[in-house]
Write a protein that holds these residues in place. Structure first.
Motif, PDB file in Angstrom:
ATOM      1  N   TRP A   1     -68.428  72.312  47.327  1.00 52.01           N
ATOM      2  CA  TRP A   1     -68.544  71.471  48.515  1.00 52.01           C
ATOM      3  C   TRP A   1     -69.477  72.122  49.521  1.00 52.01           C
ATOM      4  CZ3 TRP A   1     -66.386  66.893  47.754  1.00 52.01           C
ATOM      5  CH2 TRP A   1     -65.314  66.795  46.853  1.00 52.01           C
ATOM      6  N   PRO A   2     -70.208  71.331  50.305  1.00 51.86           N
ATOM      7  CA  PRO A   2     -71.034  71.915  51.368  1.00 51.86           C
ATOM      8  C   PRO A   2     -70.172  72.676  52.370  1.00 51.86           C
ATOM      9  CG  PRO A   2     -71.598  69.595  51.008  1.00 51.86           C
ATOM     10  CD  PRO A   2     -70.346  69.855  50.236  1.00 51.86           C
TER      11      PRO A   2
ATOM     12  N   GLN B   1     -67.592  76.122  59.793  1.00 50.89           N
ATOM     13  CA  GLN B   1     -67.222  77.244  58.931  1.00 50.89           C
ATOM     14  C   GLN B   1     -68.411  78.112  58.525  1.00 50.89           C
ATOM     15  OE1 GLN B   1     -64.836  76.003  55.576  1.00 50.89           O
ATOM     16  NE2 GLN B   1     -63.593  74.626  56.814  1.00 50.89           N
ATOM     17  N   LEU B   2     -69.642  77.700  58.934  1.00 46.97           N
ATOM     18  CA  LEU B   2     -70.833  78.448  58.528  1.00 46.97           C
ATOM     19  C   LEU B   2     -70.830  79.887  59.047  1.00 46.97           C
ATOM     20  CD1 LEU B   2     -73.510  78.478  57.048  1.00 46.97           C
ATOM     21  CD2 LEU B   2     -74.593  77.494  59.086  1.00 46.97           C
ATOM     22  N   PRO B   3     -70.470  80.147  60.321  1.00 51.59           N
ATOM     23  CA  PRO B   3     -70.429  81.552  60.771  1.00 51.59           C
ATOM     24  C   PRO B   3     -69.489  82.416  59.919  1.00 51.59           C
ATOM     25  CG  PRO B   3     -70.387  80.080  62.656  1.00 51.59           C
ATOM     26  CD  PRO B   3     -70.213  79.213  61.434  1.00 51.59           C
ATOM     27  N   ARG B   4     -68.354  81.873  59.552  1.00 51.64           N
ATOM     28  CA  ARG B   4     -67.411  82.636  58.717  1.00 51.64           C
ATOM     29  C   ARG B   4     -68.020  82.916  57.342  1.00 51.64           C
ATOM     30  NH1 ARG B   4     -63.027  80.790  55.352  1.00 51.64           N
ATOM     31  NH2 ARG B   4     -61.471  82.419  55.042  1.00 51.64           N
ATOM     32  N   TRP B   5     -68.717  81.905  56.781  1.00 50.72           N
ATOM     33  CA  TRP B   5     -69.367  82.084  55.478  1.00 50.72           C
ATOM     34  C   TRP B   5     -70.450  83.162  55.566  1.00 50.72           C
ATOM     35  CZ3 TRP B   5     -74.308  81.648  53.492  1.00 50.72           C
ATOM     36  CH2 TRP B   5     -74.434  81.563  52.114  1.00 50.72           C
TER      37      TRP B   5
ATOM     38  N   ASN C   1     -78.622  75.529  55.952  1.00 51.00           N
ATOM     39  CA  ASN C   1     -79.392  75.857  54.748  1.00 51.00           C
ATOM     40  C   ASN C   1     -78.865  77.180  54.190  1.00 51.00           C
ATOM     41  OD1 ASN C   1     -81.288  76.552  52.833  1.00 51.00           O
ATOM     42  ND2 ASN C   1     -83.037  75.881  54.053  1.00 51.00           N
ATOM     43  N   LEU C   2     -77.924  77.107  53.236  1.00 51.56           N
ATOM     44  CA  LEU C   2     -77.281  78.312  52.707  1.00 51.56           C
ATOM     45  C   LEU C   2     -78.265  79.213  51.976  1.00 51.56           C
ATOM     46  CD1 LEU C   2     -73.840  77.040  51.349  1.00 51.56           C
ATOM     47  CD2 LEU C   2     -74.523  77.637  53.679  1.00 51.56           C
TER      48      LEU C   2
END
Length: 349
Positions: free
Chosen positions: A140-141, A146-150, A177-178
């Motif tokens: 899943w995107p 949650q991006l900062p945690r990732w 953009n991971l």
């Protein structure tokens, strides 16, 4: 084994390989990494050969069964990898995958990689057959919240640490953009001898990796995300995009909104009105979202504004085309930047 999240994959691989893996989702980086983990686990278990198949519209699915039943000349075990971008194998493909799943050979490992599978496809016979004999890794995107945690977890895995401000800075730069985020973290590993990444260092070495494109900007505005749409507009300006190109994209969808709004007001079904306006099925939910937010009078005003921007670009109005484009973009996103009386006055200038 049924369904797994990507973060569960490593632990399950240590417990032993499944004969079949289905990896589905929309995030390329996470899909690639899940597949790399599966391939690495397979190689460690003696699967030394890999055969790759691209299941496009003309793919002959009998090749897969033939490969499964044939002995390898170079290895005792092999990986059979099928790329299925659409997630729809058709009747023939569905039957072949079900047949394979009924009796998978221990000398083969089947890896099926697809795009996102909707609910109906997830309930299909071929998906259930693969899940029954193996594991379905659903990717899943990563939501913006949650991006900062990732990113923090990614930095930790790379042997780096960063304060929350530095992490927030990287998150804002990559805009979801991971792959760009992963590349920037790899760059940080090379550029620092200290494991601690300060905000100053992050600001100085991280490039602006946000993906700017004309249609993406318009889609953000239609979705009502004024901030992201304005940022994309600025990015396109910096990249040298012509104002007329941006106006064309904005005006195209504004005209479609007006046409669909008028059609539905006359009792025409939304899908039929959208099709008549040239809106593809995939974009119809986005258009519908905008129509819920914008009243017919607002749509007519947007159309008049687009005409005014066109005159500004062509030198027929004394106005800055970029300011006008920003105003039009914000209005499309639902932000009223001027009072209606002032808007009418501006269009006369």
């Amino acid at each position: 084994m049924a369904k797994l999240r990507p973060e569960q994959l490593e632990a399950t691989l240590k417990q032993g390989l499944a004969p079949i893996y289905l990896v589905s989702g929309e995030e390329p980086l996470l899909i690639q990494e899940a597949c790399d983990q599966i391939r690495a686990g397979a190689r460690a278990s003696g699967f030394a050969e890999r055969e790759l198949y691209h299941a496009d519209a003309g793919f002959d699915w009998t090749q897969l069964l033939s490969a499964a039943n044939s002995l390898s000349l170079f290895a005792d075990k092999k990986i059979l990898e099928v790329r299925l971008p659409t997630g729809k194998p058709g009747d023939k493909g569905s039957k072949v995958l079900q047949e394979y799943a009924r009796d998978p050979s221990p000398d083969n490992l089947l890896l099926v990689v697809t795009g996102k599978l909707d609910r109906n496809v997830q309930k299909s016979k071929w998906v259930k057959a693969l899940e029954g004999q193996g594991a379905h890794v659903q990717v899943w995107p990563v939501p913006p919240a949650q991006l900062p945690r990732w990113i923090g977890q990614r930095l930790k895995a790379a042997g780096l640490r960063a304060d929350s401000t530095a992490i927030e800075l990287l998150a804002s730069r990559v805009e979801g953009n991971l792959l760009a985020a992963a590349q920037e973290i790899e760059k940080l590993k090379l550029l620092t001898s200290d494991s601690l990444i300060s905000t100053e260092l992050m600001a100085s070495v991280v490039a602006d990796s946000a993906r700017y494109d004309v249609f993406g900007m318009v889609d953000k505005a239609l979705h009502g995300d004024a901030r992201s749409a304005a940022k994309s507009l600025q990015g396109l300006r910096v990249e040298g995009t012509e104002p007329l190109t941006l106006l064309w994209a904005l005006a195209r969808d504004i005209r479609a909104l007006v046409q669909i709004s008028q059609g539905t007001a006359q009792g025409i079904a939304f899908e039929r009105a959208a099709q008549a306006a040239g809106v593809w099925t995939k974009r119809q939910p986005l258009i519908q979202t905008a129509l819920r937010r914008l009243r017919p009078a607002q749509l007519q005003q947007l159309l008049r504004k687009a005409n005014g921007v066109d005159k500004a670009i062509k030198g027929m109005r004394q106005a800055d085309p970029w300011d006008e484009l920003l105003d039009l973009t914000l209005n499309l996103a639902g932000v009223q930047s001027l009072q209606p009386a002032n808007e009418r006055l501006a269009l006369k200038l």
